[in-house]
Enzyme design. Structure first.
Site, short mmCIF file in Angstrom:
data_model
loop_
_atom_site.label_atom_id
_atom_site.label_comp_id
_atom_site.label_asym_id
_atom_site.label_seq_id
_atom_site.Cartn_x
_atom_site.Cartn_y
_atom_site.Cartn_z
N GLY A 1 -42.54 -8.73 -24.40
CA GLY A 1 -42.20 -7.91 -25.56
C GLY A 1 -40.86 -7.22 -25.39
O GLY A 1 -39.95 -7.35 -26.21
N GLY B 1 -46.93 -11.09 -19.87
CA GLY B 1 -48.02 -11.27 -18.91
C GLY B 1 -48.65 -12.65 -19.04
O GLY B 1 -48.94 -13.32 -18.04
N LYS C 1 -45.15 -2.36 -15.91
CA LYS C 1 -46.58 -2.55 -15.64
C LYS C 1 -46.80 -2.98 -14.20
O LYS C 1 -47.11 -4.13 -13.91
CB LYS C 1 -47.16 -3.58 -16.60
CG LYS C 1 -47.11 -3.12 -18.04
CD LYS C 1 -47.45 -4.27 -18.95
CE LYS C 1 -46.91 -4.05 -20.34
NZ LYS C 1 -46.72 -5.31 -21.05
N ARG D 1 -41.10 -11.10 -32.19
CA ARG D 1 -42.49 -11.59 -32.22
C ARG D 1 -42.98 -11.78 -33.65
O ARG D 1 -43.79 -12.67 -33.91
CB ARG D 1 -43.41 -10.63 -31.47
CG ARG D 1 -43.39 -10.86 -29.98
CD ARG D 1 -44.34 -9.93 -29.28
NE ARG D 1 -44.54 -10.34 -27.90
CZ ARG D 1 -45.04 -9.55 -26.96
NH1 ARG D 1 -45.39 -8.31 -27.27
NH2 ARG D 1 -45.20 -9.99 -25.73
P1 ADP Z 1 -42.32 -6.83 -21.04
O1 ADP Z 1 -42.77 -6.19 -22.33
O2 ADP Z 1 -41.05 -7.61 -21.22
O3 ADP Z 1 -43.40 -7.64 -20.39
P2 ADP Z 1 -42.89 -4.38 -19.61
O4 ADP Z 1 -43.63 -3.91 -20.80
O5 ADP Z 1 -43.64 -4.65 -18.37
O6 ADP Z 1 -41.98 -5.66 -20.00
O7 ADP Z 1 -41.80 -3.30 -19.20
C1 ADP Z 1 -40.79 -2.86 -20.07
C2 ADP Z 1 -40.49 -1.42 -19.84
O8 ADP Z 1 -40.19 -1.18 -18.46
C3 ADP Z 1 -39.30 -0.93 -20.62
O9 ADP Z 1 -39.74 -0.04 -21.60
C4 ADP Z 1 -38.43 -0.23 -19.56
O10 ADP Z 1 -37.92 1.00 -20.01
C5 ADP Z 1 -39.39 -0.02 -18.41
N1 ADP Z 1 -38.71 0.12 -17.12
C6 ADP Z 1 -37.85 -0.73 -16.55
N2 ADP Z 1 -37.37 -0.22 -15.40
C7 ADP Z 1 -37.95 0.99 -15.23
C8 ADP Z 1 -37.86 2.03 -14.24
N3 ADP Z 1 -37.07 1.90 -13.18
N4 ADP Z 1 -38.60 3.14 -14.41
C9 ADP Z 1 -39.40 3.27 -15.50
N5 ADP Z 1 -39.54 2.34 -16.47
C10 ADP Z 1 -38.82 1.21 -16.34
MG MG Z 2 -43.74 -4.40 -22.80
#
Ligand code: ADP
Ligand code: MG
Length: 394
Positions: free
Chosen positions: A347, A370, A194, A36
Site C-alpha cells: 500500500g 504482505g 510492520k 489500489r
Molecule cells: P507497505 O504498505 O508498502 O506494505 P508498511 O505499511 O509496512 O508498507 O510500512 C509503511 C510505513 O512505514 C510508512 O507509513 C512509513 O512512514 C513507515 N516507516 C518507514 N520507515 C520508518 C521508520 N524508520 N520509523 C517509523 N516508521 C517508518
Molecule cells: Mg502499509
C-alpha cells in the site's frame, strides 16, 4: 490457480459481492494515492459487463478497533474517488450486514469490514451473514489474500458460489511467471513499519534471494541487534535475538544483511521535524531514526544496480515527511533505472512509487505488500486456498 475464475461464471441477474483491497492512504478526508482503487476498477466494470444485477463491494481500511464506527477509518473518501474513476455514483452503506438493496447496474460500497466484530478472527457467524448477501462471492483483493478473515476467507466458504476475480488472478499468474526463473543475483528489499509481521518472511526470503536489504522499523531492529543505540526509534526489542539469528544465517549462506552506515534522525515524529544526519554509532537517546542517510542510500543504489532481480516492499523511511523522503526516493529511482527485472508492491510502497513518478521503470507493480511477500516465500494464500478447495470438492 485451480479454482473458478469470475470469467467462468454466468453472472446474469446475480447479486455479486466483491472483496477488493481499497486500503489506500487517506489524509484529511482525501485519498492521497489511488493506485489500489484504479487496479480494482476493471474488475468491477467486468462484473457489470458480465450482467451482474449489481455489485456489493467489500474492503477494509487501516486497522480500526472492531465493534464501532470511526470516522478516521471510514471508506467515505474511497467511495468518492471510486465513483470518479468508475464514472458512476458509488453509494456507501454504513450498516450493511442485515442486507442492502442494490439496483440494477449499481455499485454499492459497504463500510469498512473491520468495523464488524469477528472480521479479523474469521468468525463463522459473521462469514455466514456476509454470504447471505450474495449469489456469487468474488475474491479479488490480492493485497489481503494472505489473511484468513471473514470477508476474505470465511465468506468464500459459505457463499452459494465463490470465485477468484480478474485482479487476483492476474496478480498471482504474473508473480508466478516472474519468479519461475529469476535472474540472479536476486535482491529483496523489505522496509516499512510492520516489524513483527514482516520479520517472519525474512527467513524464507534469505533462502530464496541472494541478498536482503532491510529498511524502516525492521532495519531499526537489526541496528539494535548489532549493538547500536536506536534511541526512541520504532523497533521491536523482543525480536532482537531473532534479528541476530537472521544475520548469522545470512553469513552462513555467504550473504549479508547490510546495516546502514548513516541515518537521518529527528527528535519528534512530526511532519515538520528537521532531519539530522548521524553516523550509525552516533544516535542519541532522545532521537528516532526516520530514514537512511546519504552514504547508505548510495550503497543501496549500488547493490540494486548489481542485481538481476529486485523485489521491493516497504519504504525505507518515513517518506510522508518531506525531510525523510530521500532514502525511499533513492531506492525507488535506482530500482526504476537499473537493468534488473523489478517487482514492487504494498500500500505505502505504491504511494511512494506514485509520489516519485517511477511506476514506468518498474516491471511489475503489485497491489499486495504482505501478500506479495508471502507469495514470494512460496506460501499458499488462505483466501486462494479456500477457492481451490471449493473447486476440488465440486
Ligand atoms: P507497505 O504498505 O508498502 O506494505 P508498511 O505499511 O509496512 O508498507 O510500512 C509503511 C510505513 O512505514 C510508512 O507509513 C512509513 O512512514 C513507515 N516507516 C518507514 N520507515 C520508518 C521508520 N524508520 N520509523 C517509523 N516508521 C517508518
Ligand atoms: Mg502499509
Amino acid at each position: 490457480m485451480y479454482c473458478l475464475h469470475m470469467s467462468d461464471l454466468d453472472l446474469t441477474g446475480k447479486r455479486v459481492m466483491m472483496r477488493e483491497d481499497l486500503n489506500v492512504p487517506v489524509d484529511g478526508g482525501r485519498v492521497t494515492s489511488d493506485a489500489r482503487i484504479r487496479a480494482a476498477v476493471p474488475s468491477i466494470r467486468e462484473a457489470l459487463a458480465q450482467g451482474a444485477a449489481g455489485v456489493l463491494l467489500l474492503s477494509h481500511l487501516g486497522r480500526p478497533k472492531e465493534g464501532k464506527f470511526e470516522e478516521e477509518h471510514s471508506l467515505a473518501p474511497v467511495a468518492v474517488r471510486l465513483s470518479e474513476l468508475l464514472g458512476q455514483p458509488v453509494r456507501l452503506v454504513r450498516d450493511w450486514l442485515d442486507g442492502v438493496q442494490v439496483g440494477a447496474g449499481e455499485v454499492v460500497l459497504c463500510e469498512n469490514v473491520r468495523f464488524n466484530p469477528g472480521e479479523n478472527a474469521n468468525d463463522e457467524a459473521l462469514s455466514r451473514r456476509m454470504a447471505l448477501l450474495c449469489d456469487v462471492f468474488v475474491m479479488d483483493a490480492f493485497g489481503t489474500a494472505h489473511r484468513a478473515q471473514a470477508s476474505t476467507e470465511g465468506v468464500a466458504r459459505f457463499a452459494p458460489e465463490a470465485c477468484a476475480g480478474p485482479l487476483l488472478v492476474r496478480e498471482v499468474m504474473t508473480l508466478r511467471d516472474a519468479l519461475e526463473e529469476p535472474k540472479r543475483p536476486m535482491l529483496a528489499i523489505v522496509g516499512g513499519s510492520k516489524v513483527s509481521t514482516k520479520l517472519a518472511v525474512l527467513e524464507s526470503l534469505l533462502q530464496k534471494c541472494d541478498e536482503l536489504i532491510v529498511g524502516g522499523g525492521i532495519a531499526n531492529t537489526f541496528i539494535a541487534a548489532t549493538g547500536h543505540n536506536v534511541g526512541k526509534s520504532l523497533f521491536e526489542p523482543d525480536l532482537v535475538p531473532e534479528a541476530r539469528r537472521l544475520i548469522r544465517l545470512a553469513h552462513e549462506r555467504g550473504g549479508n544483511i547490510p546495516i546502514p552506515k548513516d541515518l537521518l534522525v529527528a527528535k519528534s515524529f512530526t511532519a515538520d521535524a528537521p532531519a539530522t544526519v548521524r553516523r550509525l554509532d552516533e544516535v542519541r537517546d532522545d532521537e528516532m531514526i526516520l530514514d537512511i542517510g546519504p552514504l547508505t542510500a548510495a550503497d543501496y543504489a549500488d547493490i540494486i544496480w548489481g542485481a538481476g532481480t529486485v523485489i521491493w516492499n516497504g519504504p525505507v523511511g518515513v517518506f510522508e515527511f518531506p525531510a525523510f523522503i530521500h532514502g525511499t526516493q533513492a531506492v525507488a529511482e535506482a530500482i526504476a533505472n537499473a537493468k534488473c527485472f523489478s517487482i514492487a508492491g504494498g500500500g505505502d510502497t505504491l504511494a511512494a512509487i506514485d509520489q516519485f513518478g517511477v511506476a514506468e521503470g518498474i516491471d511489475y507493480v503489485s497491489t499486495g505488500g504482505g501478500a506479495f511477500l508471502e507469495y514470494v516465500e512460496g506460501k499458499t494464500l488462505p483466501a486462494v486456498k479456500v477457492l481451490e478447495e471449493r473447486a476440488k470438492s465440486g
